[in-house]
Design an enzyme around this catalytic site. Structure first.
Site, PDB file in Angstrom:
ATOM      1  N   ASP A   1       0.858  -1.432  -0.461  1.00 12.33           N
ATOM      2  CA  ASP A   1       0.107  -0.084   0.032  1.00 12.33           C
ATOM      3  C   ASP A   1       1.440   1.323  -0.280  1.00 12.33           C
ATOM      4  O   ASP A   1       0.038   2.200   0.458  1.00 12.33           O
ATOM      5  CB  ASP A   1      -0.462   0.144   1.276  1.00 12.33           C
ATOM      6  N   GLU A   2       2.008   0.766  -0.722  1.00 17.89           N
ATOM      7  CA  GLU A   2       2.978   2.240  -0.110  1.00 17.89           C
ATOM      8  C   GLU A   2       3.777   2.696  -1.707  1.00 17.89           C
ATOM      9  O   GLU A   2       3.578   3.392  -2.449  1.00 17.89           O
ATOM     10  CB  GLU A   2       4.224   2.113   0.170  1.00 17.89           C
TER      11      GLU A   2
END
Length: 305
Positions: A249-250
């Site tokens: 999720d980066e």
């Protein structure tokens, strides 16, 4: 692994985003270290080749030492016959400027594979928009670790592949998915796919992967996000669409949106509102990617929406 064959495929209306039409229109995407003369060089080549620029977006991260990004749409009669000469002229002009560039016909559609689990809202929305011609995409398959959505997907004429995943069989499942995807797609979309893709998968798949996340990252990650949001008394909920990288999720963010909520919202109300946001955020991200409107700049994006 089981496969459900397609039914009758939907056909986008002529002239809409997803339609395949004989093209005299194309777009060029250019990026690289900023310097004087890039816009003039691209414009000169298009003019000399008989093209007419109909839309132009550009951005520089810094006038000195920055990165430059340009997306130009243009009209060129007999594009197919003249494409080779145009590409040769662009390469001759842009190579000395150390520019990366790519040419795409405006009528082309990105081949997409959608990975989903049990939630249907994002998946069905993408298939519906594509069928209506609102997306410049062609969904070649849906892959799911559950069978719940097989009939719904079949109604759109899209092949459905069931590839179950457990902790013990994750490597074998990803190998099966990669075999299905190999050479068949330009983009993978995670439509609430409740599995974490391994770094090996991301390296092997060879195309971008877009995910939808049910919040402004990194708030309320993991299970039960809307119940936790209710417990915290949040006043805004949102969704984030981003490219997937090995850092969970980066990845570079493509699109985000929010809606205001109040203390009167139940966790169910929040989830329903959140699903609406997720649908439209993911649809915009997929549309912009398919139309070559997104440039990745490190861990950020430049989006000409």
């Amino acid at each position: 692994m089981t496969t459900t064959p397609p039914l009758a495929a939907g056909t986008p209306a002529p002239g809409q985003a997803g339609a395949r039409v004989p093209g005299e229109h194309a777009r060029i995407m250019v990026s690289g270290a900023d310097r004087s003369g890039i816009v003039a060089a691209v414009s000169r080549v298009l003019n000399e080749q008989g093209g007419n620029i109909t839309a132009l977006d550009q951005h520089s991260t810094d006038a000195e030492g920055g990165r430059f990004f340009q997306r130009a749409e243009f009209h060129l009669p007999e594009l197919s016959e003249r494409r080779a000469a145009l590409e040769a002229a662009l390469e001759h002009t842009l190579r000395p400027l150390n520019m990366t560039w790519r040419l795409a016909e405006a009528g082309s559609r990105a081949r997409v594979a959608i990975l989903a689990s049990r939630a249907d809202h994002c998946l069905m929305d993408l298939l519906w928009r594509e069928q209506r011609g609102e997306l410049a995409t062609e969904t070649t398959m849906v892959i799911s670790n559950h069978t719940d959505l097989a009939a719904q997907v079949g109604n759109f004429g899209v092949p459905f592949h069931h590839v179950p995943v457990t902790r013990e069989t994750k490597a074998e499942a990803e190998a099966a998915q990669l075999e299905l995807l190999r050479g068949q797609v330009d983009l993978v979309v995670l439509a609430r796919y409740m599995q974490i893709l391994s770094g090996n998968f991301l390296q092997a798949v060879g195309v971008p992967v877009i995910n939808i996340h049910h919040s402004f990252l990194p708030a309320f990650m993991g299970a039960g996000p809307y119940q936790r949001a209710k417990e915290r008394g949040v006043k805004l909920i949102g969704a984030t669409a981003h490219y997937v990288t090995e850092d969970l999720d980066e990845g570079p963010i493509i699109e985000q949106d929010v809606e205001r909520v109040t203390h009167a919202y139940s966790a169910t109300d929040l989830a329903r509102t959140g699903a609406d946001i997720e649908r439209r955020v993911l649809a915009r991200a997929v549309a912009w990617h398919a139309e070559d409107r997104v440039f990745v700049d490190g861990n950020r994006t430049v989006v000409f929406a």
